[in-house]
Design a protein around this motif. Sequence first.
Motif, PDB file in Angstrom:
ATOM      1  N   ALA A 174      61.097  70.375  39.305  1.00 37.70           N
ATOM      2  CA  ALA A 174      61.868  69.741  38.234  1.00 37.70           C
ATOM      3  C   ALA A 174      62.462  68.419  38.687  1.00 37.70           C
ATOM      4  CB  ALA A 174      62.972  70.682  37.754  1.00 37.70           C
ATOM      5  N   SER A 175      62.726  68.283  39.984  1.00 36.54           N
ATOM      6  CA  SER A 175      63.351  67.072  40.507  1.00 36.54           C
ATOM      7  C   SER A 175      62.365  65.967  40.846  1.00 36.54           C
ATOM      8  CB  SER A 175      64.179  67.414  41.757  1.00 36.54           C
ATOM      9  OG  SER A 175      63.380  68.097  42.707  1.00 36.54           O
ATOM     10  N   GLY A 176      61.077  66.235  40.753  1.00 34.93           N
ATOM     11  CA  GLY A 176      60.097  65.192  41.030  1.00 34.93           C
ATOM     12  C   GLY A 176      58.823  65.740  41.653  1.00 34.93           C
ATOM     13  N   THR A 177      58.022  64.832  42.215  1.00 34.70           N
ATOM     14  CA  THR A 177      56.749  65.214  42.833  1.00 34.70           C
ATOM     15  C   THR A 177      56.895  65.315  44.341  1.00 34.70           C
ATOM     16  OG1 THR A 177      56.103  62.878  42.895  1.00 34.70           O
ATOM     17  CG2 THR A 177      55.363  64.185  41.011  1.00 34.70           C
ATOM     18  N   GLY A 178      56.194  66.285  44.907  1.00 35.48           N
ATOM     19  CA  GLY A 178      56.199  66.467  46.354  1.00 35.48           C
ATOM     20  C   GLY A 178      54.999  65.780  46.985  1.00 35.48           C
ATOM     21  N   ASN A 179      54.558  66.316  48.114  1.00 34.38           N
ATOM     22  CA  ASN A 179      53.420  65.729  48.820  1.00 34.38           C
ATOM     23  C   ASN A 179      52.120  65.972  48.080  1.00 34.38           C
ATOM     24  OD1 ASN A 179      55.313  65.102  50.722  1.00 34.38           O
ATOM     25  ND2 ASN A 179      54.259  66.064  52.448  1.00 34.38           N
ATOM     26  N   ILE A 180      51.140  65.128  48.376  1.00 32.57           N
ATOM     27  CA  ILE A 180      49.787  65.305  47.870  1.00 32.57           C
ATOM     28  C   ILE A 180      48.844  65.183  49.055  1.00 32.57           C
ATOM     29  CG2 ILE A 180      49.497  62.840  47.335  1.00 32.57           C
ATOM     30  CD1 ILE A 180      47.804  63.713  44.928  1.00 32.57           C
ATOM     31  N   ALA A 181      47.833  66.044  49.104  1.00 32.68           N
ATOM     32  CA  ALA A 181      46.922  66.053  50.245  1.00 32.68           C
ATOM     33  C   ALA A 181      45.487  66.137  49.759  1.00 32.68           C
ATOM     34  CB  ALA A 181      47.241  67.236  51.160  1.00 32.68           C
ATOM     35  N   ARG A 182      44.608  65.388  50.408  1.00 29.21           N
ATOM     36  CA  ARG A 182      43.187  65.460  50.072  1.00 29.21           C
ATOM     37  C   ARG A 182      42.556  66.598  50.858  1.00 29.21           C
ATOM     38  NH1 ARG A 182      38.578  60.632  50.274  1.00 29.21           N
ATOM     39  NH2 ARG A 182      36.826  61.993  49.706  1.00 29.21           N
TER      40      ARG A 182
END
Length: 257
Positions: A174-182
Amino acid sequence: RPFQNLQLAVSTVRGIIKRWQVRGTVEVKKRSGRPRKLSERTARSLVRKVNQNPHLTSKDLQEDLADSGVVVHPSTVRRYLHKQDLHGRVCRKKPYLRPHHKIQHQKYATEHLQKPDDFWKQVLWTDEVKIELFGHNKQRYVWRKKGAAFHEKNTLPTVKYGGGSIMLWGCVAASGTGNIARVEGRMDSIKYQQILEANITASVKKLKLKRGWLLQQDNDPKHTSKSTMDYFKKAEGFGMAFTVSRLKHYRKSVGRS
């Protein structure tokens, strides 16, 4: 001659008098104009066809009318549909769901309907997605009314396959986006655990989730394998707290103790 004071021609006055004598009114009768190309019956048929299949184009409808002996331009078809508040709009894309997927989604929503806002603020949603790089990206249109964009017949189902693609793992709260990994290569349980190890802690700190937060994942086999379950048991700071279900696409939760 009163009409001379009104600066009216004799023929005009004569016409007014005749209208009064014949029809009891001096109003000019509405002119018929050019006959309509589409009869009321044919026009209603058009609307029925569009309601049954919103993906039909005006060209498709024009050709269908031509087969029945009615020759009109596609713009005539569009003009009539616009009068019925039906307009061509770009399809919204939604993942293709089978009937049992929909049942499980509804079940999850019903069970969590009364959860307070504080509960949802502590949820970290995670999932993988395969993005098609070289696929059929042409926009598709449907005939629909305002507010009907996400009606099932007005959407374009999407599936997770196609040539030339990359797979990504990501998380959001709810507070935003976390990490993204390929995801390099084939995604299996071990690779899934490695992604969690490298990204979960950093994402929790970034999103400022409090103690007791929940890791939300679906029932993909690599998420629920014995190896992954053992990882959750052994990983420092993780404890078991999830709703049991063996049906795919029904959400599970794993949280801190």
